[in-house]
Design a protein around this motif. Structure first.
Motif, short mmCIF file in Angstrom:
data_model
loop_
_atom_site.label_atom_id
_atom_site.label_comp_id
_atom_site.label_asym_id
_atom_site.label_seq_id
_atom_site.Cartn_x
_atom_site.Cartn_y
_atom_site.Cartn_z
N GLU A 1 40.38 -25.22 52.76
CA GLU A 1 39.24 -24.70 52.00
C GLU A 1 39.40 -23.19 51.87
N ILE A 2 39.53 -22.72 50.65
CA ILE A 2 39.66 -21.29 50.41
C ILE A 2 38.28 -20.66 50.49
N ILE A 3 38.14 -19.65 51.35
CA ILE A 3 36.83 -19.04 51.55
C ILE A 3 36.72 -17.66 50.89
N GLU A 4 37.86 -17.02 50.63
CA GLU A 4 37.79 -15.70 50.02
C GLU A 4 39.11 -15.37 49.33
N GLN A 5 39.02 -14.77 48.14
CA GLN A 5 40.20 -14.29 47.42
C GLN A 5 39.92 -12.88 46.93
N ASN A 6 40.84 -11.98 47.20
CA ASN A 6 40.71 -10.60 46.75
C ASN A 6 41.98 -10.16 46.06
N GLU A 7 41.83 -9.37 45.01
CA GLU A 7 42.99 -8.79 44.34
C GLU A 7 43.23 -7.41 44.95
N ASN A 8 44.43 -7.17 45.44
CA ASN A 8 44.82 -5.90 46.01
C ASN A 8 45.79 -5.25 45.03
N LYS A 9 45.28 -4.33 44.21
CA LYS A 9 46.10 -3.72 43.17
C LYS A 9 47.12 -2.75 43.74
N GLU B 1 45.06 -11.65 47.96
CA GLU B 1 44.94 -11.99 49.38
C GLU B 1 43.94 -13.13 49.51
N VAL B 2 44.32 -14.15 50.27
CA VAL B 2 43.54 -15.37 50.37
C VAL B 2 43.22 -15.65 51.83
N LYS B 3 41.93 -15.87 52.13
CA LYS B 3 41.52 -16.33 53.45
C LYS B 3 41.08 -17.78 53.31
N PHE B 4 41.45 -18.61 54.29
CA PHE B 4 41.18 -20.03 54.17
C PHE B 4 40.95 -20.67 55.53
N PHE B 5 40.26 -21.82 55.50
CA PHE B 5 40.09 -22.68 56.67
C PHE B 5 41.00 -23.88 56.51
N VAL B 6 41.62 -24.30 57.60
CA VAL B 6 42.42 -25.53 57.64
C VAL B 6 41.71 -26.48 58.58
N ASN B 7 41.39 -27.67 58.11
CA ASN B 7 40.79 -28.70 58.94
C ASN B 7 41.84 -29.79 59.13
N TYR B 8 42.20 -30.05 60.39
CA TYR B 8 43.25 -31.03 60.67
C TYR B 8 42.80 -32.05 61.72
N GLU B 9 41.63 -32.60 61.51
CA GLU B 9 41.05 -33.59 62.42
C GLU B 9 41.99 -34.77 62.61
N GLY B 10 42.30 -35.09 63.85
CA GLY B 10 43.15 -36.23 64.17
C GLY B 10 44.63 -35.97 63.99
N GLU B 11 45.03 -34.74 63.74
CA GLU B 11 46.43 -34.39 63.52
C GLU B 11 46.81 -33.24 64.44
N ALA B 12 48.09 -32.98 64.56
CA ALA B 12 48.56 -31.80 65.29
C ALA B 12 48.30 -30.56 64.44
N THR B 13 48.34 -29.41 65.07
CA THR B 13 48.18 -28.16 64.32
C THR B 13 49.28 -28.09 63.27
N PRO B 14 48.92 -27.89 62.01
CA PRO B 14 49.93 -27.90 60.94
C PRO B 14 50.89 -26.72 61.05
N LYS B 15 52.10 -26.93 60.60
CA LYS B 15 53.11 -25.88 60.58
C LYS B 15 52.84 -24.94 59.41
N VAL B 16 53.33 -23.71 59.53
CA VAL B 16 53.14 -22.70 58.49
C VAL B 16 53.69 -23.19 57.15
N LEU B 17 54.85 -23.83 57.18
CA LEU B 17 55.46 -24.29 55.92
C LEU B 17 54.64 -25.39 55.25
N ASP B 18 53.99 -26.26 56.04
CA ASP B 18 53.13 -27.29 55.47
C ASP B 18 51.91 -26.66 54.79
N ILE B 19 51.33 -25.67 55.45
CA ILE B 19 50.18 -24.96 54.87
C ILE B 19 50.61 -24.23 53.60
N LYS B 20 51.77 -23.58 53.65
CA LYS B 20 52.28 -22.84 52.49
C LYS B 20 52.45 -23.77 51.29
#
Length: 103
Positions: free
Chosen positions: A4-12, A18-37
């Motif tokens: 879920e993307i919670i904030e997006q800002n343009e940095n000129k 720049e994007v801030k987000f929540f990752v919900n992974y109920e019932g799973e292991a902590t996701p890897k950076v590449l999976d999130i990417k």
């Protein structure tokens, strides 16, 4: 894994979004950076080589994490600004032939 993307800002200044987000992974292991990417690339309709996931901070005792990613306008900007460690953790591992394959 839900993102879920919670904030997006343009940095000129740095020519990036720049994007801030929540990752919900109920019932799973902590996701890897590449999976999130990969999921963020699809959600933001970006190119894989222009997006880096900077941080993923899991919440203690909860299947959630807060993350921060950057989407650059050009590959040159990304290479100039980002540190080597951030670029390495966002790079797909290259498959090297094993010793058995060489024989």
């Amino acid at each position: 894994m839900d993102i879920e993307i919670i904030e997006q800002n343009e940095n000129k200044i740095f020519n990036r979004n720049e994007v801030k987000f929540f990752v919900n992974y109920e019932g799973e292991a902590t996701p890897k950076v590449l999976d999130i990417k990969n999921k963020l690339v699809a959600m933001l309709d970006s190119q894989k080589d222009l997006l880096v996931v900077d941080t993923v901070k899991p919440f203690y005792g909860e299947p959630k994490a807060l993350g921060y990613a950057k989407v650059y306008a050009t590959k040159d900007d990304l290479d100039y600004i980002e540190t080597e460690s951030v670029v390495l953790k966002n790079t797909e591992p290259s498959e090297e032939p094993s010793e058995e394959d060489e024989e």
